[in-house]
Design a protein around this motif. Sequence first.
Motif, PDB file in Angstrom:
ATOM      1  N   SER A   1       0.847  -1.199   0.000  1.00 20.56           N
ATOM      2  CA  SER A   1       0.000   0.000   0.000  1.00 20.56           C
ATOM      3  C   SER A   1       0.873   1.236   0.000  1.00 20.56           C
ATOM      4  O   SER A   1       2.019   1.214   0.462  1.00 20.56           O
ATOM      5  N   GLY A   2       0.304   2.326  -0.505  1.00 14.03           N
ATOM      6  CA  GLY A   2       1.005   3.606  -0.489  1.00 14.03           C
ATOM      7  C   GLY A   2       0.825   4.282   0.856  1.00 14.03           C
ATOM      8  O   GLY A   2       0.162   3.765   1.768  1.00 14.03           O
ATOM      9  N   PRO A   3       1.397   5.465   1.006  1.00 12.63           N
ATOM     10  CA  PRO A   3       1.300   6.201   2.267  1.00 12.63           C
ATOM     11  C   PRO A   3      -0.139   6.518   2.679  1.00 12.63           C
ATOM     12  O   PRO A   3      -0.436   6.702   3.852  1.00 12.63           O
ATOM     13  N   ASP A   4      -1.050   6.537   1.692  1.00  8.59           N
ATOM     14  CA  ASP A   4      -2.453   6.831   1.971  1.00  8.59           C
ATOM     15  C   ASP A   4      -3.258   5.581   2.325  1.00  8.59           C
ATOM     16  O   ASP A   4      -4.460   5.656   2.549  1.00  8.59           O
ATOM     17  N   GLY A   5      -2.597   4.414   2.354  1.00 10.04           N
ATOM     18  CA  GLY A   5      -3.279   3.169   2.681  1.00 10.04           C
ATOM     19  C   GLY A   5      -3.918   2.480   1.492  1.00 10.04           C
ATOM     20  O   GLY A   5      -4.408   1.364   1.608  1.00 10.04           O
TER      21      GLY A   5
ATOM     22  N   VAL B   1       1.300  -4.465  -6.827  1.00 11.78           N
ATOM     23  CA  VAL B   1       1.096  -5.913  -6.705  1.00 11.78           C
ATOM     24  C   VAL B   1       2.098  -6.596  -7.616  1.00 11.78           C
ATOM     25  O   VAL B   1       2.482  -6.053  -8.656  1.00 11.78           O
ATOM     26  N   GLU B   2       2.508  -7.790  -7.203  1.00 11.24           N
ATOM     27  CA  GLU B   2       3.507  -8.508  -7.984  1.00 11.24           C
ATOM     28  C   GLU B   2       3.119  -9.978  -8.093  1.00 11.24           C
ATOM     29  O   GLU B   2       2.755 -10.604  -7.103  1.00 11.24           O
ATOM     30  N   PHE B   3       3.204 -10.484  -9.312  1.00  7.67           N
ATOM     31  CA  PHE B   3       2.919 -11.881  -9.606  1.00  7.67           C
ATOM     32  C   PHE B   3       4.229 -12.560 -10.007  1.00  7.67           C
ATOM     33  O   PHE B   3       5.138 -11.903 -10.519  1.00  7.67           O
ATOM     34  N   ARG B   4       4.314 -13.858  -9.838  1.00  6.64           N
ATOM     35  CA  ARG B   4       5.415 -14.676 -10.359  1.00  6.64           C
ATOM     36  C   ARG B   4       4.826 -15.524 -11.474  1.00  6.64           C
ATOM     37  O   ARG B   4       3.891 -16.289 -11.240  1.00  6.64           O
TER      38      ARG B   4
END
Length: 125
Positions: free
Chosen positions: A21-25, A30-33
């Motif tokens: 998440s960013g600083p704002d929540g 996202v990362e996939f393999r």
Amino acid sequence: MQAAKKWYTELLGIAPYFERSGPDGQLAYVEFRIGDYKHELGLIDRRFAPAAAVPGPGGAVMYWHVDDIESVLGKLLSMGAREYEPLIQRGDGFITASVLDPFGNVLGIMYNAHYLEILRSFQTE
């Protein structure tokens, strides 16, 4: 980002293995393999694009090898992607195509007989 996460999860048939998440929540990354070597496919929210980035597709097209390019292209189009470049025979055993995903990203797919030869050579070592 939530919609992109859902779309790519459906496309790939796997959930992302990493999220941030960013600083704002709000979801930012996202990362996939994916693939034979579990390469990383990361999606980052446009809010974190470099300042010089321009809107719309551009730059280099990264290609993902698929065993049945016609079927995968059909699946992408049925999921709401738009054709960016049609199927093109690039040479003996080498075919490419690309689409714009529903979020404006270019996704290239290819069938590459040379890649399969290299893959087989690693599997027999």
